[in-house]
Write an enzyme that holds these catalytic residues in place. Structure first.
Site, short mmCIF file in Angstrom:
data_model
loop_
_atom_site.label_atom_id
_atom_site.label_comp_id
_atom_site.label_asym_id
_atom_site.label_seq_id
_atom_site.Cartn_x
_atom_site.Cartn_y
_atom_site.Cartn_z
N HIS A 1 1.06 -1.21 0.16
CA HIS A 1 0.04 -0.12 0.07
C HIS A 1 1.04 1.08 0.14
O HIS A 1 1.99 1.18 0.56
CB HIS A 1 -0.84 0.12 1.16
CG HIS A 1 -1.90 -0.92 1.46
ND1 HIS A 1 -1.27 -2.11 2.17
CD2 HIS A 1 -3.03 -1.20 1.38
CE1 HIS A 1 -2.26 -2.89 2.27
NE2 HIS A 1 -3.52 -2.47 1.78
N ASP B 1 2.29 2.10 3.20
CA ASP B 1 3.41 1.23 3.84
C ASP B 1 4.87 1.47 3.75
O ASP B 1 5.69 1.27 4.36
CB ASP B 1 3.20 -0.32 3.31
CG ASP B 1 1.74 -1.00 3.33
OD1 ASP B 1 1.02 -0.52 4.05
OD2 ASP B 1 1.40 -1.68 2.72
N HIS C 1 -11.16 -14.12 3.61
CA HIS C 1 -12.13 -13.35 3.14
C HIS C 1 -13.41 -14.30 2.71
O HIS C 1 -14.44 -14.19 3.07
CB HIS C 1 -12.03 -12.45 1.99
CG HIS C 1 -10.94 -11.36 2.47
ND1 HIS C 1 -10.59 -10.37 1.44
CD2 HIS C 1 -10.61 -11.06 3.52
CE1 HIS C 1 -9.67 -9.30 2.13
NE2 HIS C 1 -9.53 -9.99 3.34
N ASP D 1 -4.63 -13.75 -2.49
CA ASP D 1 -4.12 -13.38 -1.13
C ASP D 1 -4.20 -14.65 -0.40
O ASP D 1 -5.21 -15.23 0.03
CB ASP D 1 -4.87 -12.01 -0.58
CG ASP D 1 -4.05 -10.92 -1.12
OD1 ASP D 1 -3.26 -10.89 -1.94
OD2 ASP D 1 -4.64 -9.83 -0.41
N ASP E 1 -0.62 -12.64 2.14
CA ASP E 1 -1.34 -11.59 2.79
C ASP E 1 -1.59 -12.07 4.26
O ASP E 1 -2.64 -12.37 4.97
CB ASP E 1 -2.64 -11.08 2.29
CG ASP E 1 -3.38 -9.71 2.92
OD1 ASP E 1 -2.64 -9.09 4.00
OD2 ASP E 1 -4.33 -9.22 2.32
C1 XLS Z 1 -7.68 -6.54 4.20
C2 XLS Z 1 -7.15 -7.06 2.85
C3 XLS Z 1 -6.05 -5.86 2.46
C4 XLS Z 1 -5.72 -6.00 0.86
C5 XLS Z 1 -4.96 -4.72 0.50
O1 XLS Z 1 -8.45 -7.36 4.74
O2 XLS Z 1 -6.64 -8.23 2.76
O3 XLS Z 1 -4.86 -6.37 3.26
O4 XLS Z 1 -5.23 -7.24 0.54
O5 XLS Z 1 -5.59 -3.66 0.68
NI NI Z 2 -5.69 -9.05 1.13
NI NI Z 3 -7.61 -9.30 4.28
#
Ligand code: XLS
Ligand code: NI
Ligand code: NI
Length: 441
Positions: free
Chosen positions: A106, A109, A276, A301, A344
């Protein structure tokens, strides 16, 4: 390996190599052999493993109940630029030692956000040129960049879906700069995770208007990047909740519908995240299959949530059964559309040694490698594919085929059913298929 920075942050840890499953060296890959061919490609090419800048080099293990536990030696300089350079040195040292080819970030970051937009822009420019040199020296590439349009209090009601145009405009400026940084670092893709695009209460929300704004915002972001010559793919990363109670990018199916509604389907694909999917009450393999069926399986991710309480814990992946099922979808789809596997994920708050981050990424890479090899065998030498195909055999010829090609009306179905024998039950063979997965793990 030669590094641009002078200081060594991960002292005493050398390059991580593949040593095979017989090795008892905890700092070696047991299954991830970057050069091994699986289904016609090397593992390195299949996965394009990426390290997430935010979890690995920014997050220090704080949680709602306590401060961070991991005091990073690169956070010592009080000057933001010096701190950012030290962090980049540590990041590139880590990624290089892991032998991975990619990272993701990001905007903030990379360097602490400035007090004004102009100050942020200047800071970003300086750190981006520093990182560019580090990329050239190490060969490490950028899988994707993104903008953090959710942490700053100004985004408490969202960014592109904020009810206040001034906030939307500020988010636009931030995303322009994040796109510029991504393009300057030759990012292969750009991600939009919804952040706070969603709502807490419908009482104060005009949902239709907010969605229209998001569609329009993404279109102009795309147009800007394309005008600058960006050839990569834009990804939307679905997540159903957290931080907002209702996130607009709920899951793969919701996002695909949204992309079509706003005519964004040609430039955007999906970046799917394991925990997610868990949060959306789906499996990851479900999410991947939905994306793949629309040719939108862009990037992953990698992590895992908590299966008992459902929390989005961003733990490193280690669930072989789950990842193997995901790799079945991955191989059947012919891999990812432009993306890769971004870890991630974060080490636990009580993982406080300098080597913990290495163990975490080694475990994650080995899990994917084992899963990929198992999935390839399941697809090529087990009866899995045939069993699945056989279930649909009645559509391969005769009236079933006529139906698929649109030749039958509802009245035709009625006539056929009227003159057919009673239906015999056809087993789904679920347990047998589950055993096949087990057999090849
Ligand atoms: C948050 C997301 C974030 C994205 C990037 O839950 O996973 O980390 O991957 O903004
Ligand atoms: Ni993510
Ligand atoms: Ni996430």
């Amino acid at each position: 390996m030669a590094l641009l920075g002078t200081k060594e942050y991960y002292k005493g840890i050398g390059d991580i190599h593949f040593e095979g499953k017989g090795s008892d060296n905890p700092l070696a890959f047991k299954y991830y052999d970057p050069e091994q061919l699986v289904a016609g490609k090397t593992m390195r090419e299949h996965f394009k493993f990426a390290v997430a800048y935010w979890h690995s080099f920014c997050g220090q293990g704080s949680d709602p109940f306590g401060a961070g536990t991991q005091s990073f030696p690169w956070d010592v300089p009080s000057d933001p630029l010096e701190a950012a350079k030290a962090k980049a040195d540590a990041a590139f040292e880590f990624i290089t030692k892991m032998g991975f080819d990619y990272f993701c970030f990001h905007d903030f970051d990379l360097i602490q956000e400035g007090a004004s937009l102009k100050e942020s822009e200047d800071r970003l420019k300086t750190i981006v040129s520093y990182i560019k040199e580090k990329q050239q020296a190490s060969g490490v590439k950028l899988l994707w960049g993104t903008a953090n349009c959710f942490s700053n209090p100004r985004y408490m009601n969202g960014a592109a879906t904020n009810p206040n145009f001034n906030v939307l405009s500020r988010a636009g400026a931030q995303i322009k700069l994040a796109l510029d940084a991504t393009m300057e670092l030759k990012g292969e893709n750009y991600v939009f995770w919804g952040g706070r695009e969603g709502y807490m209460s419908l009482l104060n929300t005009d949902m239709k208007r907010e969605l229209d704004h998001m569609g329009q915002f993404l279109a102009i972001a795309r147009d800007y990047a394309r005008k600058q010559g960006f050839k990569g793919t834009f990804f939307i990363e679905p997540k159903p909740m957290e931080p907002m109670k209702h996130q607009y990018d709920f899951d793969a199916a919701t996002v695909i519908g949204f992309l079509h509604q706003y005519d964004l389907q040609d430039d955007f694909k999906l970046n799917l995240e394991f925990n997610h999917a868990t949060l959306a009450n789906h499996t990851m393999q479900h999410e991947m299959a939905v994306a793949a069926s629309h040719n939108m399986l862009g990037s992953l991710d990698a992590n895992r949530g908590d299966y008992q309480n459902g929390w989005d814990t961003d733990q490193f992946p280690n669930n072989l059964y789950e990842v193997t099922e995901a790799m079945l979808v991955f191989l059947k789809a012919g891999g990812l559309q432009g993306g890769g596997i971004n870890f991630d994920a974060k080490i636990r708050r009580n993982s406080t040694d300098i080597d913990d981050l290495f163990h975490a990424h080694i475990g994650g890479a080995d899990t994917f490698a084992r899963a990929l090899m198992a999935a390839e065998k399941i697809l090529t030498i087990s009866p899995y594919s045939q069993l699945q195909k056989d279930r649909y055999a009645s559509f391969d010829a005769g009236k079933g085929k006529d139906f698929e090609s649109g030749k039958l009306s509802l009245e035709d179905l009625y006539q056929l059913a009227l003159h057919s024998d009673e239906i015999t039950l056809q087993s789904g063979k679920q347990e047998m298929l589950e055993n096949i997965i087990n057999q090849y793990l």
